[in-house]
Scaffold this active site. Structure first.
Site, mmCIF file in Angstrom:
data_model
loop_
_atom_site.group_PDB
_atom_site.id
_atom_site.type_symbol
_atom_site.label_atom_id
_atom_site.label_comp_id
_atom_site.label_asym_id
_atom_site.label_seq_id
_atom_site.Cartn_x
_atom_site.Cartn_y
_atom_site.Cartn_z
ATOM 1 N N ASP A 77 0.766 -1.289 -0.064
ATOM 2 C CA ASP A 77 -0.058 -0.033 -0.019
ATOM 3 C C ASP A 77 0.925 1.180 0.053
ATOM 4 O O ASP A 77 2.188 1.121 -0.336
ATOM 5 C CB ASP A 77 -0.923 -0.053 1.154
ATOM 6 C CG ASP A 77 -0.435 -0.024 2.543
ATOM 7 O OD1 ASP A 77 0.758 0.059 2.712
ATOM 8 O OD2 ASP A 77 -1.161 0.084 3.717
ATOM 9 N N CYS A 91 3.303 -3.425 4.033
ATOM 10 C CA CYS A 91 2.670 -2.376 4.395
ATOM 11 C C CYS A 91 3.095 -1.615 5.641
ATOM 12 O O CYS A 91 4.254 -1.862 5.874
ATOM 13 C CB CYS A 91 0.992 -2.632 4.631
ATOM 14 S SG CYS A 91 0.892 -3.731 6.151
ATOM 15 N N GLY A 92 2.421 -0.627 6.371
ATOM 16 C CA GLY A 92 3.122 -0.231 7.444
ATOM 17 C C GLY A 92 3.850 -0.930 8.668
ATOM 18 O O GLY A 92 4.800 -0.766 9.004
ATOM 19 N N THR A 93 2.876 -2.025 8.874
ATOM 20 C CA THR A 93 3.245 -2.851 9.919
ATOM 21 C C THR A 93 3.571 -4.379 9.253
ATOM 22 O O THR A 93 4.258 -5.089 10.084
ATOM 23 C CB THR A 93 2.057 -3.042 11.078
ATOM 24 O OG1 THR A 93 1.116 -3.609 10.330
ATOM 25 C CG2 THR A 93 2.087 -1.933 11.873
ATOM 26 N N LEU A 153 1.063 -6.464 9.227
ATOM 27 C CA LEU A 153 -0.126 -7.090 9.424
ATOM 28 C C LEU A 153 -1.096 -7.080 8.614
ATOM 29 O O LEU A 153 -1.869 -8.122 8.641
ATOM 30 C CB LEU A 153 -0.289 -6.682 11.170
ATOM 31 C CG LEU A 153 1.075 -6.767 12.020
ATOM 32 C CD1 LEU A 153 0.358 -6.030 13.362
ATOM 33 C CD2 LEU A 153 1.150 -8.126 12.295
ATOM 34 N N GLY A 154 -1.807 -5.880 8.273
ATOM 35 C CA GLY A 154 -2.644 -5.638 7.363
ATOM 36 C C GLY A 154 -2.799 -6.580 6.305
ATOM 37 O O GLY A 154 -3.738 -7.305 5.937
ATOM 38 N N ASN A 192 5.549 -24.263 8.294
ATOM 39 C CA ASN A 192 4.207 -23.674 7.941
ATOM 40 C C ASN A 192 3.767 -23.737 6.496
ATOM 41 O O ASN A 192 2.904 -23.345 6.179
ATOM 42 C CB ASN A 192 3.842 -22.421 8.497
ATOM 43 C CG ASN A 192 4.079 -22.475 10.075
ATOM 44 O OD1 ASN A 192 5.165 -21.507 10.627
ATOM 45 N ND2 ASN A 192 3.534 -23.146 10.679
ATOM 46 N N ARG A 197 7.590 0.300 8.435
ATOM 47 C CA ARG A 197 7.500 1.127 9.756
ATOM 48 C C ARG A 197 8.169 0.325 10.860
ATOM 49 O O ARG A 197 8.512 0.930 12.045
ATOM 50 C CB ARG A 197 6.429 1.758 10.135
ATOM 51 C CG ARG A 197 5.706 2.579 8.965
ATOM 52 C CD ARG A 197 4.497 3.189 9.648
ATOM 53 N NE ARG A 197 3.769 4.003 8.477
ATOM 54 C CZ ARG A 197 2.525 4.167 8.112
ATOM 55 N NH1 ARG A 197 1.459 3.415 8.952
ATOM 56 N NH2 ARG A 197 2.142 5.157 7.118
#
Length: 163
Positions: free
Chosen positions: A16, A76-78, A80-81, A110, A120
């Site tokens: 993103d 993305c920023g983390t 996680l999204g 996995n 970030r």
């Protein structure tokens, strides 16, 4: 006896607006790697493009599901999204990992097809190193972990059928 060379992987890369600079740096870094046969960039390409992360994550994960790429790298920023979003595509196992051990186990334990980073959260040099390491791992279908991964797939099928 020499080890059998690993086959190169077809990758998708996605981000993103919070991950554009890392996506571009990682794409450039991986493009010359002999373990990469192709990189499909599903965007975004500019920090002014405010396409929300679920859209690009789903698009990249769908390429894996459709057999058009082998793995995807998402930023993305983390981290996680994009991982949460990619995991909504049936059959996809996406992880966020910012350390060597987690990247290794994401594949070996996995069979995760998607690696996610947070721009970030992690420095670019570490992200480059981890992405390079990620390419060197292959899941062993005969490993003790194979039954666990199969259990995940079985549960997923069960819940998809119910809904």
């Amino acid at each position: 006896m020499a080890a059998t060379p690993l086959p190169p992987l077809r990758l998708a890369i996605a981000c993103d607006d919070a991950g554009v600079s890392y996506k571009e740096a990682l794409k450039a870094h991986l493009s010359d790697n002999p373990l990469v046969s192709s990189i499909t960039d599903v965007g975004v390409t500019s920090t002014t493009d405010k396409t929300a992360y679920p859209h690009v994550a789903i698009q990249a994960a769908q390429l894996i599901k459709d057999g058009k790429v082998d793995r995807a790298l998402m930023i993305c920023g983390t981290g996680l999204g994009v991982a949460i979003s990619a995991n909504k595509v049936p059959g996809i196992r996406a992880v966020t990992a910012h350390d060597t051990f987690s990247v290794e186990r994401a594949i070996l334990s996995n069979d995760a097809q998607v690696l996610c980073f947070g721009q970030r959260v992690i420095g670019i040099e570490l992200a480059k190193r981890l992405a390079g390491e990620w390419l060197t791992y292959r899941f062993d279908q005969k490993s003790a972990s194979a039954q666990k991964v199969q259990a995940i797939s079985d549960y997923e099928k069960k819940f998809v059928e119910v809904n």
